[in-house]
Scaffold this motif. Structure first.
Motif, PDB file in Angstrom:
ATOM      1  N   ALA A  68     -13.349 -27.293  78.900  1.00 16.56           N
ATOM      2  CA  ALA A  68     -13.014 -28.468  79.704  1.00 16.56           C
ATOM      3  C   ALA A  68     -11.862 -29.267  79.113  1.00 16.56           C
ATOM      4  O   ALA A  68     -11.394 -30.221  79.721  1.00 16.56           O
ATOM      5  N   SER A  69     -11.387 -28.869  77.930  1.00 18.61           N
ATOM      6  CA  SER A  69     -10.240 -29.553  77.332  1.00 18.61           C
ATOM      7  C   SER A  69      -8.913 -29.071  77.916  1.00 18.61           C
ATOM      8  O   SER A  69      -7.862 -29.650  77.615  1.00 18.61           O
ATOM      9  N   VAL A  70      -8.949 -28.023  78.751  1.00 20.33           N
ATOM     10  CA  VAL A  70      -7.723 -27.448  79.295  1.00 20.33           C
ATOM     11  C   VAL A  70      -6.856 -28.477  80.026  1.00 20.33           C
ATOM     12  O   VAL A  70      -5.641 -28.563  79.766  1.00 20.33           O
ATOM     13  N   PRO A  71      -7.403 -29.279  80.954  1.00 19.97           N
ATOM     14  CA  PRO A  71      -6.523 -30.239  81.647  1.00 19.97           C
ATOM     15  C   PRO A  71      -5.915 -31.281  80.720  1.00 19.97           C
ATOM     16  O   PRO A  71      -4.774 -31.709  80.940  1.00 19.97           O
ATOM     17  N   MET A  72      -6.645 -31.689  79.684  1.00 21.95           N
ATOM     18  CA  MET A  72      -6.086 -32.642  78.735  1.00 21.95           C
ATOM     19  C   MET A  72      -4.928 -32.007  77.975  1.00 21.95           C
ATOM     20  O   MET A  72      -3.876 -32.619  77.785  1.00 21.95           O
ATOM     21  N   ILE A  73      -5.110 -30.760  77.523  1.00 24.41           N
ATOM     22  CA  ILE A  73      -4.045 -30.050  76.808  1.00 24.41           C
ATOM     23  C   ILE A  73      -2.864 -29.809  77.741  1.00 24.41           C
ATOM     24  O   ILE A  73      -1.701 -29.953  77.358  1.00 24.41           O
ATOM     25  N   SER A  74      -3.183 -29.436  78.986  1.00 26.17           N
ATOM     26  CA  SER A  74      -2.131 -29.204  79.966  1.00 26.17           C
ATOM     27  C   SER A  74      -1.324 -30.470  80.217  1.00 26.17           C
ATOM     28  O   SER A  74      -0.095 -30.429  80.341  1.00 26.17           O
ATOM     29  N   GLY A  75      -2.012 -31.600  80.294  1.00 29.27           N
ATOM     30  CA  GLY A  75      -1.335 -32.869  80.492  1.00 29.27           C
ATOM     31  C   GLY A  75      -0.422 -33.211  79.323  1.00 29.27           C
ATOM     32  O   GLY A  75       0.693 -33.712  79.514  1.00 29.27           O
ATOM     33  N   LYS A  78      -2.040 -43.530  85.175  1.00 34.27           N
ATOM     34  CA  LYS A  78      -3.181 -44.024  84.404  1.00 34.27           C
ATOM     35  C   LYS A  78      -4.494 -43.597  85.052  1.00 34.27           C
ATOM     36  O   LYS A  78      -5.480 -43.310  84.370  1.00 34.27           O
ATOM     37  N   LYS A  79      -4.495 -43.543  86.391  1.00 31.42           N
ATOM     38  CA  LYS A  79      -5.693 -43.123  87.118  1.00 31.42           C
ATOM     39  C   LYS A  79      -6.041 -41.678  86.796  1.00 31.42           C
ATOM     40  O   LYS A  79      -7.216 -41.345  86.574  1.00 31.42           O
ATOM     41  N   GLN A  80      -5.031 -40.797  86.726  1.00 28.67           N
ATOM     42  CA  GLN A  80      -5.282 -39.396  86.422  1.00 28.67           C
ATOM     43  C   GLN A  80      -5.772 -39.215  84.991  1.00 28.67           C
ATOM     44  O   GLN A  80      -6.689 -38.441  84.736  1.00 28.67           O
ATOM     45  N   ILE A  81      -5.158 -39.929  84.050  1.00 25.62           N
ATOM     46  CA  ILE A  81      -5.585 -39.841  82.649  1.00 25.62           C
ATOM     47  C   ILE A  81      -7.026 -40.303  82.503  1.00 25.62           C
ATOM     48  O   ILE A  81      -7.837 -39.668  81.821  1.00 25.62           O
ATOM     49  N   SER A 129      -8.805 -37.714  88.675  1.00 26.79           N
ATOM     50  CA  SER A 129      -7.738 -36.893  88.095  1.00 26.79           C
ATOM     51  C   SER A 129      -6.919 -36.177  89.158  1.00 26.79           C
ATOM     52  O   SER A 129      -5.734 -35.899  88.972  1.00 26.79           O
ATOM     53  N   LEU A 130      -7.558 -35.856  90.292  1.00 23.17           N
ATOM     54  CA  LEU A 130      -6.841 -35.197  91.382  1.00 23.17           C
ATOM     55  C   LEU A 130      -6.120 -36.199  92.264  1.00 23.17           C
ATOM     56  O   LEU A 130      -5.404 -35.815  93.191  1.00 23.17           O
ATOM     57  N   ASP A 131      -6.320 -37.500  91.980  1.00 25.50           N
ATOM     58  CA  ASP A 131      -5.677 -38.566  92.751  1.00 25.50           C
ATOM     59  C   ASP A 131      -6.010 -38.447  94.239  1.00 25.50           C
ATOM     60  O   ASP A 131      -5.148 -38.569  95.102  1.00 25.50           O
ATOM     61  N   LEU A 132      -7.294 -38.193  94.496  1.00 18.05           N
ATOM     62  CA  LEU A 132      -7.750 -38.026  95.873  1.00 18.05           C
ATOM     63  C   LEU A 132      -7.939 -39.390  96.544  1.00 18.05           C
ATOM     64  O   LEU A 132      -8.091 -40.413  95.886  1.00 18.05           O
ATOM     65  N   SER A 133      -7.955 -39.372  97.864  1.00 16.09           N
ATOM     66  CA  SER A 133      -8.239 -40.572  98.648  1.00 16.09           C
ATOM     67  C   SER A 133      -9.072 -40.173  99.847  1.00 16.09           C
ATOM     68  O   SER A 133      -8.631 -39.389 100.681  1.00 16.09           O
ATOM     69  N   PHE A 134     -10.298 -40.668  99.903  1.00 16.15           N
ATOM     70  CA  PHE A 134     -11.172 -40.338 101.017  1.00 16.15           C
ATOM     71  C   PHE A 134     -10.537 -40.781 102.343  1.00 16.15           C
ATOM     72  O   PHE A 134     -10.656 -40.085 103.361  1.00 16.15           O
TER      73      PHE A 134
END
Length: 298
Positions: free
Chosen positions: A100-107, A120-123, A287-292
């Protein structure tokens, strides 16, 4: 993120979660290293069909074979081998948290080397997602990990290096293969990885040992569906929503894995699993910056 991307994201989460079931069935008979090698080889053979049938895929591979070699190494061959070694002594709970550390490393890679800034919302969402995975796996992490069963730093280091490989491969794909189709990227990288993994499979194969039909079906399914087809979807997501948001799928996979384990393997569904799942879903949403509202109006 479009509704189409979201559907692909959820479908891919399910497909990769199935790999946990396939591993449970096949690894005891093949061995972890052979199973991982056969997974890549069968995936490469599957993608060979796409190469033979479509000239554009052949052209894309021929023109970008150097970059595809890097993607094949970082996204398939090296991580699968490293996780195979790590899985010998590190339990599944720890591996899930490390994965689960992959997205943090990718970022980190995206913002440091490719100037792909995160909001900041994604982080915040990525951090919450990792916390959710830790809650999800808390019993496995802290409830029965003996020194013998493998909390060794070296073994966990193998898994972290594998995660770096996944993250690096995703960033290379986004930044250097933007004009190449997801099918050509998947085919080229897996075919190259297959050439690397085939000697390992042949050398380590348990000759003389009887392998059940169920085990063979599991390795075929993980190679064809949970690797070849799944990586086509993944490369499409990387091109569409970026490497950081795409790799955040590793936060959701444990949820599907627990549900499948409960339904197919009679594994327990306890309170930490439910709480952790809710935290992960919230973190992934951020993290996906989604909006319902946007999703309902689109």
């Amino acid at each position: 993120m479009s509704n189409r991307d979201l559907i692909i994201f959820i479908t891919l989460s399910f497909m990769w979660s199935l790999s946990f079931i396939f591993y449970r069935i096949g690894v005891p008979e093949f061995g972890s290293l052979v199973f991982a090698s056969l997974r890549v080889v069968l995936a490469g053979l599957t993608m060979l069909v796409f190469v033979i049938l479509n000239k554009k895929n052949r052209v894309g591979i021929r023109e970008n074979w150097k970059v595809l070699t890097l993607v094949g190494l970082f996204s398939a061959a090296v991580p699968f081998i490293l996780f195979a070694f790590s899985a010998r002594s590190v339990n599944a709970g720890v591996l899930a948290v490390l994965n689960a550390s992959v997205p943090m490393i990718s970022g980190f890679i995206a913002s440091t080397f490719f100037k792909d800034r995160l909001s900041k919302k994604q982080i915040l969402g990525l951090v919450i997602g990792v916390i959710g995975v830790m809650i999800l796996m808390s019993e496995n992490l802290f409830g029965g990990q003996s020194a013998e069963s493998g909390s060794g730093l070296l073994s966990m280091g193998y898994a972290l290096l594998a995660c770096v490989g996944y993250a690096l491969g995703a960033n290379i794909t986004r930044n250097y293969l933007d004009n190449v189709s997801p099918v050509a990227i998947t085919a080229g990288s897996l075919l190259i990885a297959s050439v690397i993994m085939l000697p390992i499979a042949l050398y380590e194969f348990p000759y003389g040992k009887s392998i059940s039909i169920t085990a063979w079906v599991s390795v075929v399914c993980i190679g064809v569906f949970s690797t070849a087809i799944a990586l086509i979807f993944m490369n499409q997501l990387i091109k569409s929503i970026g490497p950081v948001r795409a790799t955040s799928i590793t936060l959701v996979i444990p949820i599907f894995a627990i549900i499948l384990g409960y339904l197919l393997l009679d594994e327990a569904l306890d309170t930490p699993a439910i709480i952790g799942s809710m935290v992960i879903l919230f973190g992934t949403y951020l993290s996906l910056d989604l909006s319902f509202k946007k999703m309902l109006n689109s």
